[in-house]
Design a protein around this motif. Structure first.
Motif, PDB file in Angstrom:
ATOM      1  N   GLN A 189      37.366  71.311  48.084  1.00 46.44           N
ATOM      2  CA  GLN A 189      37.663  69.905  48.377  1.00 46.44           C
ATOM      3  C   GLN A 189      36.469  69.006  48.087  1.00 46.44           C
ATOM      4  O   GLN A 189      36.644  67.846  47.718  1.00 46.44           O
ATOM      5  CB  GLN A 189      38.114  69.740  49.821  1.00 46.44           C
ATOM      6  CG  GLN A 189      39.501  70.263  50.076  1.00 46.44           C
ATOM      7  CD  GLN A 189      39.924  70.151  51.534  1.00 46.44           C
ATOM      8  OE1 GLN A 189      39.169  69.705  52.381  1.00 46.44           O
ATOM      9  NE2 GLN A 189      41.145  70.576  51.822  1.00 46.44           N
ATOM     10  N   ALA A 190      35.265  69.527  48.223  1.00 41.68           N
ATOM     11  CA  ALA A 190      34.051  68.752  47.945  1.00 41.68           C
ATOM     12  C   ALA A 190      33.793  68.632  46.445  1.00 41.68           C
ATOM     13  O   ALA A 190      32.963  67.829  46.022  1.00 41.68           O
ATOM     14  CB  ALA A 190      32.845  69.389  48.633  1.00 41.68           C
ATOM     15  N   GLY A 191      34.477  69.454  45.641  1.00 38.80           N
ATOM     16  CA  GLY A 191      34.275  69.398  44.199  1.00 38.80           C
ATOM     17  C   GLY A 191      33.555  70.598  43.624  1.00 38.80           C
ATOM     18  O   GLY A 191      33.256  70.631  42.432  1.00 38.80           O
ATOM     19  N   CYS A 223      34.714  73.907  50.241  1.00 38.57           N
ATOM     20  CA  CYS A 223      33.917  73.844  49.009  1.00 38.57           C
ATOM     21  C   CYS A 223      34.732  73.235  47.873  1.00 38.57           C
ATOM     22  O   CYS A 223      34.250  72.345  47.156  1.00 38.57           O
ATOM     23  CB  CYS A 223      33.429  75.239  48.606  1.00 38.57           C
ATOM     24  SG  CYS A 223      32.230  75.965  49.725  1.00 38.57           S
ATOM     25  N   ARG A 276      29.347  64.798  41.439  1.00 36.76           N
ATOM     26  CA  ARG A 276      30.631  64.544  40.769  1.00 36.76           C
ATOM     27  C   ARG A 276      30.811  63.044  40.496  1.00 36.76           C
ATOM     28  O   ARG A 276      31.298  62.650  39.431  1.00 36.76           O
ATOM     29  CB  ARG A 276      31.798  65.087  41.586  1.00 36.76           C
ATOM     30  CG  ARG A 276      31.821  66.601  41.719  1.00 36.76           C
ATOM     31  CD  ARG A 276      31.956  67.276  40.373  1.00 36.76           C
ATOM     32  NE  ARG A 276      32.113  68.711  40.510  1.00 36.76           N
ATOM     33  CZ  ARG A 276      31.518  69.601  39.744  1.00 36.76           C
ATOM     34  NH1 ARG A 276      30.734  69.209  38.755  1.00 36.76           N
ATOM     35  NH2 ARG A 276      31.717  70.897  39.926  1.00 36.76           N
ATOM     36  N   SER A 277      30.418  62.207  41.426  1.00 37.29           N
ATOM     37  CA  SER A 277      30.511  60.764  41.243  1.00 37.29           C
ATOM     38  C   SER A 277      29.597  60.312  40.100  1.00 37.29           C
ATOM     39  O   SER A 277      29.999  59.506  39.254  1.00 37.29           O
ATOM     40  CB  SER A 277      30.125  60.054  42.542  1.00 37.29           C
ATOM     41  OG  SER A 277      30.130  58.659  42.367  1.00 37.29           O
ATOM     42  N   THR A 307      27.358  67.646  46.346  1.00 36.99           N
ATOM     43  CA  THR A 307      28.339  67.910  45.285  1.00 36.99           C
ATOM     44  C   THR A 307      29.177  66.673  45.009  1.00 36.99           C
ATOM     45  O   THR A 307      29.401  66.310  43.845  1.00 36.99           O
ATOM     46  CB  THR A 307      29.234  69.099  45.661  1.00 36.99           C
ATOM     47  OG1 THR A 307      28.418  70.268  45.750  1.00 36.99           O
ATOM     48  CG2 THR A 307      30.330  69.324  44.622  1.00 36.99           C
ATOM     49  N   ARG A 308      29.631  66.013  46.058  1.00 35.99           N
ATOM     50  CA  ARG A 308      30.414  64.789  45.858  1.00 35.99           C
ATOM     51  C   ARG A 308      29.582  63.732  45.114  1.00 35.99           C
ATOM     52  O   ARG A 308      30.097  63.045  44.222  1.00 35.99           O
ATOM     53  CB  ARG A 308      30.929  64.249  47.191  1.00 35.99           C
ATOM     54  CG  ARG A 308      32.083  65.086  47.762  1.00 35.99           C
ATOM     55  CD  ARG A 308      32.748  64.427  48.960  1.00 35.99           C
ATOM     56  NE  ARG A 308      31.909  64.432  50.149  1.00 35.99           N
ATOM     57  CZ  ARG A 308      31.846  65.440  51.021  1.00 35.99           C
ATOM     58  NH1 ARG A 308      32.575  66.525  50.832  1.00 35.99           N
ATOM     59  NH2 ARG A 308      31.057  65.361  52.066  1.00 35.99           N
ATOM     60  N   PHE A 358      27.919  69.912  50.455  1.00 34.06           N
ATOM     61  CA  PHE A 358      29.209  69.263  50.230  1.00 34.06           C
ATOM     62  C   PHE A 358      29.010  67.814  49.781  1.00 34.06           C
ATOM     63  O   PHE A 358      29.589  67.365  48.796  1.00 34.06           O
ATOM     64  CB  PHE A 358      30.074  69.314  51.494  1.00 34.06           C
ATOM     65  CG  PHE A 358      30.295  70.705  52.017  1.00 34.06           C
ATOM     66  CD1 PHE A 358      31.061  71.623  51.303  1.00 34.06           C
ATOM     67  CD2 PHE A 358      29.732  71.108  53.217  1.00 34.06           C
ATOM     68  CE1 PHE A 358      31.270  72.909  51.778  1.00 34.06           C
ATOM     69  CE2 PHE A 358      29.934  72.403  53.701  1.00 34.06           C
ATOM     70  CZ  PHE A 358      30.697  73.299  52.978  1.00 34.06           C
ATOM     71  N   ALA A 359      28.165  67.091  50.514  1.00 31.35           N
ATOM     72  CA  ALA A 359      27.892  65.690  50.170  1.00 31.35           C
ATOM     73  C   ALA A 359      27.134  65.597  48.845  1.00 31.35           C
ATOM     74  O   ALA A 359      27.399  64.699  48.042  1.00 31.35           O
ATOM     75  CB  ALA A 359      27.099  65.020  51.290  1.00 31.35           C
TER      76      ALA A 359
END
Length: 149
Positions: free
Chosen positions: A111-113, A109, A81-82, A77-78, A74-75
């Motif tokens: 919400q994490a992108g 999932c 995306r960043s 993926t964030r 999750f982290a």
């Protein structure tokens, strides 16, 4: 017992897929299935390695384990995306790999992108369906253009 064809699928030939999973067995299974389909694979054993790989390479798709020690999927993926936003890149599909395909996990999932999720153990029919859904034929026919003009 049903045999799985080992001939590559021309539709997926040359697709670059990153498999990020802390389990060597899961990485091997995913890379073997992807190779059977004609994909070119890279692996990452944790979220940090997945983010680093995405910063250095272009991939057509990522299979991302949700639960990894250190930086989880999750982290990671964030962070990916960043990074994509920072370099003005088109977002690549990120498909979660999870042992818990519950609606709440799927929502987490998204919400994490991430774009979708696949339950473990991965099945080749499910993998093909996701490749087809997230990689349109036009994209499969030419290398991806991840960086926006």
């Amino acid at each position: 017992m049903r045999r799985i064809s080992s001939s590559p699928d021309a539709a997926f030939a040359g697709l670059r897929v990153l498999v990020a999973d802390d389990s060597e067995i899961n990485r091997d299974l995913a890379t073997n299935l992807l190779t059977m389909l004609g994909c070119v694979t890279s692996t990452a054993a944790n979220g940090y390695a997945a983010v680093e790989a995405c910063q250095k390479n272009d991939f057509d798709l990522i299979l991302m384990d949700c639960r990894m020690p250190g930086l989880d999927g999750f982290a990671a993926t964030r962070a990916i995306r960043s990074f994509e936003q920072t370099i003005n890149a088109f977002p690549m599909p990120i498909i979660a790999l999870t042992v818990s395909p519950l609606p709440s996990t799927r929502e987490q999932c998204l919400q994490a992108g991430m774009d979708d999720c696949i339950a473990k153990p991965i099945r080749i029919a499910t993998l093909k369906r996701h490749l087809e859904a997230y990689l349109p034929k036009a994209q499969r026919a030419t290398p991806p253009l991840r960086r926006a003009a």
